[in-house]
Design a protein around this motif. Structure first.
Motif, PDB file in Angstrom:
ATOM      1  N   PHE A  23     -53.017 -44.437  18.982  1.00 49.98           N
ATOM      2  CA  PHE A  23     -52.060 -44.595  17.766  1.00 49.98           C
ATOM      3  C   PHE A  23     -50.744 -43.885  18.324  1.00 49.98           C
ATOM      4  N   GLU A  24     -51.007 -42.655  18.953  1.00 45.94           N
ATOM      5  CA  GLU A  24     -49.560 -42.033  19.441  1.00 45.94           C
ATOM      6  C   GLU A  24     -48.857 -42.820  20.527  1.00 45.94           C
ATOM      7  N   ILE A  28     -45.075 -44.687   9.656  1.00 43.35           N
ATOM      8  CA  ILE A  28     -46.161 -45.458  10.229  1.00 43.35           C
ATOM      9  C   ILE A  28     -47.363 -44.745  10.389  1.00 43.35           C
ATOM     10  N   GLY A  29     -48.491 -45.228   9.940  1.00 42.44           N
ATOM     11  CA  GLY A  29     -49.741 -44.533   9.742  1.00 42.44           C
ATOM     12  C   GLY A  29     -50.780 -45.418  10.102  1.00 42.44           C
ATOM     13  N   LEU A  30     -51.963 -44.843  10.206  1.00 39.11           N
ATOM     14  CA  LEU A  30     -53.249 -45.254  10.392  1.00 39.11           C
ATOM     15  C   LEU A  30     -54.282 -44.557   9.928  1.00 39.11           C
ATOM     16  N   MET A  89     -57.948 -43.787   9.948  1.00 38.94           N
ATOM     17  CA  MET A  89     -59.024 -43.685  10.988  1.00 38.94           C
ATOM     18  C   MET A  89     -60.357 -44.255  10.643  1.00 38.94           C
ATOM     19  N   ALA A  90     -60.554 -44.040   9.217  1.00 42.50           N
ATOM     20  CA  ALA A  90     -62.006 -44.408   8.875  1.00 42.50           C
ATOM     21  C   ALA A  90     -61.868 -46.022   8.826  1.00 42.50           C
ATOM     22  N   TYR A  93     -53.709 -50.042   9.235  1.00 40.94           N
ATOM     23  CA  TYR A  93     -52.003 -49.417   9.508  1.00 40.94           C
ATOM     24  C   TYR A  93     -51.467 -49.670   8.430  1.00 40.94           C
ATOM     25  N   PHE A  94     -50.486 -48.768   8.276  1.00 42.55           N
ATOM     26  CA  PHE A  94     -49.576 -49.156   7.089  1.00 42.55           C
ATOM     27  C   PHE A  94     -48.225 -48.526   7.561  1.00 42.55           C
ATOM     28  N   ASN A  95     -47.270 -49.250   6.559  1.00 39.61           N
ATOM     29  CA  ASN A  95     -45.848 -48.891   6.793  1.00 39.61           C
ATOM     30  C   ASN A  95     -45.347 -48.582   5.748  1.00 39.61           C
ATOM     31  N   VAL A 152     -53.321 -40.538  10.631  1.00 35.42           N
ATOM     32  CA  VAL A 152     -52.375 -40.063  11.667  1.00 35.42           C
ATOM     33  C   VAL A 152     -51.050 -40.707  11.052  1.00 35.42           C
ATOM     34  N   THR A 153     -49.969 -40.220  11.025  1.00 36.44           N
ATOM     35  CA  THR A 153     -48.699 -40.952  10.938  1.00 36.44           C
ATOM     36  C   THR A 153     -47.604 -40.223  11.783  1.00 36.44           C
ATOM     37  N   THR A 154     -46.633 -41.075  11.549  1.00 36.67           N
ATOM     38  CA  THR A 154     -45.445 -40.541  12.391  1.00 36.67           C
ATOM     39  C   THR A 154     -44.183 -40.995  11.803  1.00 36.67           C
ATOM     40  N   ILE A 212     -44.089 -51.615  16.089  1.00 40.12           N
ATOM     41  CA  ILE A 212     -45.368 -50.794  16.208  1.00 40.12           C
ATOM     42  C   ILE A 212     -46.603 -51.279  15.794  1.00 40.12           C
ATOM     43  N   LEU A 213     -46.537 -51.718  14.673  1.00 41.42           N
ATOM     44  CA  LEU A 213     -47.789 -52.443  13.774  1.00 41.42           C
ATOM     45  C   LEU A 213     -48.435 -53.550  14.676  1.00 41.42           C
ATOM     46  N   THR A 244     -47.293 -45.864  19.531  1.00 48.32           N
ATOM     47  CA  THR A 244     -46.116 -45.472  18.707  1.00 48.32           C
ATOM     48  C   THR A 244     -44.660 -45.194  19.608  1.00 48.32           C
ATOM     49  N   ILE A 246     -58.869 -43.328  19.128  1.00 47.65           N
ATOM     50  CA  ILE A 246     -58.125 -44.039  18.182  1.00 47.65           C
ATOM     51  C   ILE A 246     -56.624 -43.176  18.035  1.00 47.65           C
ATOM     52  N   LYS A 247     -56.708 -41.971  17.967  1.00 44.87           N
ATOM     53  CA  LYS A 247     -55.534 -41.092  17.580  1.00 44.87           C
ATOM     54  C   LYS A 247     -54.848 -41.109  18.740  1.00 44.87           C
ATOM     55  N   LYS A 271     -62.534 -41.225  16.996  1.00 45.91           N
ATOM     56  CA  LYS A 271     -61.507 -41.066  16.296  1.00 45.91           C
ATOM     57  C   LYS A 271     -60.390 -40.359  17.444  1.00 45.91           C
ATOM     58  N   ASP A 305     -57.902 -38.296   6.704  1.00 44.17           N
ATOM     59  CA  ASP A 305     -58.346 -39.077   7.897  1.00 44.17           C
ATOM     60  C   ASP A 305     -57.515 -40.016   8.237  1.00 44.17           C
ATOM     61  N   GLY A 311     -40.533 -50.584  13.152  1.00 38.34           N
ATOM     62  CA  GLY A 311     -41.732 -50.156  12.388  1.00 38.34           C
ATOM     63  C   GLY A 311     -42.678 -51.605  12.571  1.00 38.34           C
TER      64      GLY A 311
END
Lengths: 89, 329
Positions: free
Chosen positions: B288-289, A21-23, A25-26, A30-32, A12-14, B266-267, B292, B284-285, B281, A10, B263
């Motif tokens: 995020f995209e 970098i990611g999220l 969703m639940a 956010y994480f790096n 998304v990352t890039t 973006i955060l 970013t 949200i997705k 969601k 659950d 990085g």
């Protein structure tokens, strides 16, 4: 080290210049991840034993074994607390 | 009509039957509600039709249904977007309900009798527009933006962090106003673009003295107890060349810009969406995209700003001098 770890679904990352970098969703976290963290992240896109991940990092990076083990376990702990990974003993 | 609700003829102020077409954040609203936005010819194609429902008690909880987004603030304030059968309701607690009919592209506005009726226009131009755009996958930041030499700089941040004040300082020094408080961005192969938004800057009481730097006829009081300055607006899209996160300081003596690694940038940007608390969601997705993508393309800076009042005359020049290397072609 015999636990099996896999990235959760659950999120998304890039990729960004070797970092991730990611999220989640639940929970909206956010994480790096730095390049080493990104290597780990890529390895756990499929279920893997922690020992296997450790062995891959030892091959890829110049690092003392005990430091690698300690830092890897700490990273996986953080990822688990953020609900980014699933751990099976 | 349900008991207790009155038709719009009893609603005073900025409600009226006549429809006009306004352009705001790249959207065209054909609206009975008077908006502070440029008017375009009435035969222009419309994105949304806005009509006045009337007066209705508005609760301090989301309406029944699936909550797509909710955000609460101290003091019982907040807002929520709920899917309720064939329509959605964007509710600003105890203030206003916007009933959104996505298929018909229609919005009905219902105001709580306890509210100042002019607040509906403000909400439509800000949070509601942002909600519509973000639900459609567009990027909308909590930001003000100004244009200088054909390029835009955005000031992002949460409420009370100096976005509007900085925009006012820049406009007083000759910059064009692109928008205040709500900034729509779009990335394409040619760059990242800012859409024109509000034509006024709304200043809190501690920065209201900045209005004195503009012609008296440009300043007035708003329904939410701020001082607004109406400024000639940049009418077209501007390319965004920098994003600044202001950090007002009472102890700093000069402007200092610190560029953020991509990085980290973006955060940070993810914390400055115009409406927050999305649970959908898909939205949200998409956010995020797009954030970013913007963080990868546009340099982001933290800026320590010596804060007033009084404000130093050098702030704007110093800010743009330090931005110059990042904003030059």
């Amino acid at each position: 080290m015999d636990s099996i770890v896999v990235a959760g679904n659950d999120q998304v990352t890039t990729d960004l210049d070797g970092e991730t970098i990611g999220l989640q969703m639940a929970n909206g976290i956010y994480f790096n991840l730095n390049p080493v963290g990104t290597s780990v992240w890529k390895l756990i896109q499929e279920p893997r034993k922690v020992r296997r991940i450790y062995e891959e990092l030892i091959k890829e990076y110049t690092v003392q074994p005990e430091v690698c083990e300690r830092d890897l376990l700490a990273l996986l702990q953080q990822l688990a607390e953020a609900q980014l990974v699933i751990v099976e003993s | 009509m349900p008991k207790g609700q009155e038709a719009f003829p009893s609603v005073p102020g900025r409600f009226r039957r006549m429809m006009r077409t306004y352009e705001l954040h790249g959207l065209r609203f054909c609206s009975e509600l008077e908006l502070d936005a440029p008017v375009v010819p009435d035969n222009s194609p419309c994105d949304w039709v806005v009509s006045c429902g009337g007066l209705s008690t508005v609760g301090d909880q989301p309406v029944d249904g699936q909550i797509l987004m909710e955000r609460r603030f101290d003091g019982g304030l907040g807002y929520a977007l709920t899917e309720s059968g064939a329509f959605q309701v964007f509710r600003v607690y105890s203030t206003c309900d916007f009933r959104i009919f996505p298929v018909e592209r229609r919005i009905e506005v219902w105001i709580d009798p306890r509210s100042n009726h002019g607040i509906a226009s403000l909400l439509l131009a800000g949070a509601v527009s942002a909600c519509l755009l973000m639900a459609a996958g567009e990027c909308v930041l909590h930001a003000s933006a100004v244009g200088r030499s054909g390029k835009a700089v955005a000031f992002v941040g949460n409420s009370g962090t100096g976005k509007s004040t900085l925009a006012a300082l820049c406009c007083r020094a000759g910059a064009a106003l692109i928008t205040d408080d709500t900034l729509r961005l779009r990335c394409d192969e040619t760059g990242t673009w800012c859409y024109p938004g509000a034509r006024e800057i709304r200043l809190r009481s501690n920065a209201a003295s900045l209005a004195e730097g503009f012609a008296p006829e440009m300043a007035y009081s708003t329904v939410d107890q701020r001082t607004a300055v109406r400024i000639a607006q940049a009418g077209s899209k501007f390319p965004l060349v920098a994003i600044v996160i202001p950090q007002p300081s009472r102890t700093a003596h000069k402007v200092e810009l610190i560029p953020l690694a991509r990085g980290e940038a973006i955060l940070h940007l993810h914390g400055y969406s115009r409406t927050a608390g999305w649970r959908d969601k898909r939205v949200i997705k998409a956010q995020f995209e797009v954030l970013t993508r913007i963080g990868q393309r546009v340099p982001v800076f933290k800026a320590t700003i010596p804060w007033g009042p009084p404000f130093s005359e050098n702030i704007v020049d110093s800010l743009f001098q330090q931005l110059a290397p990042a904003t030059s072609p």
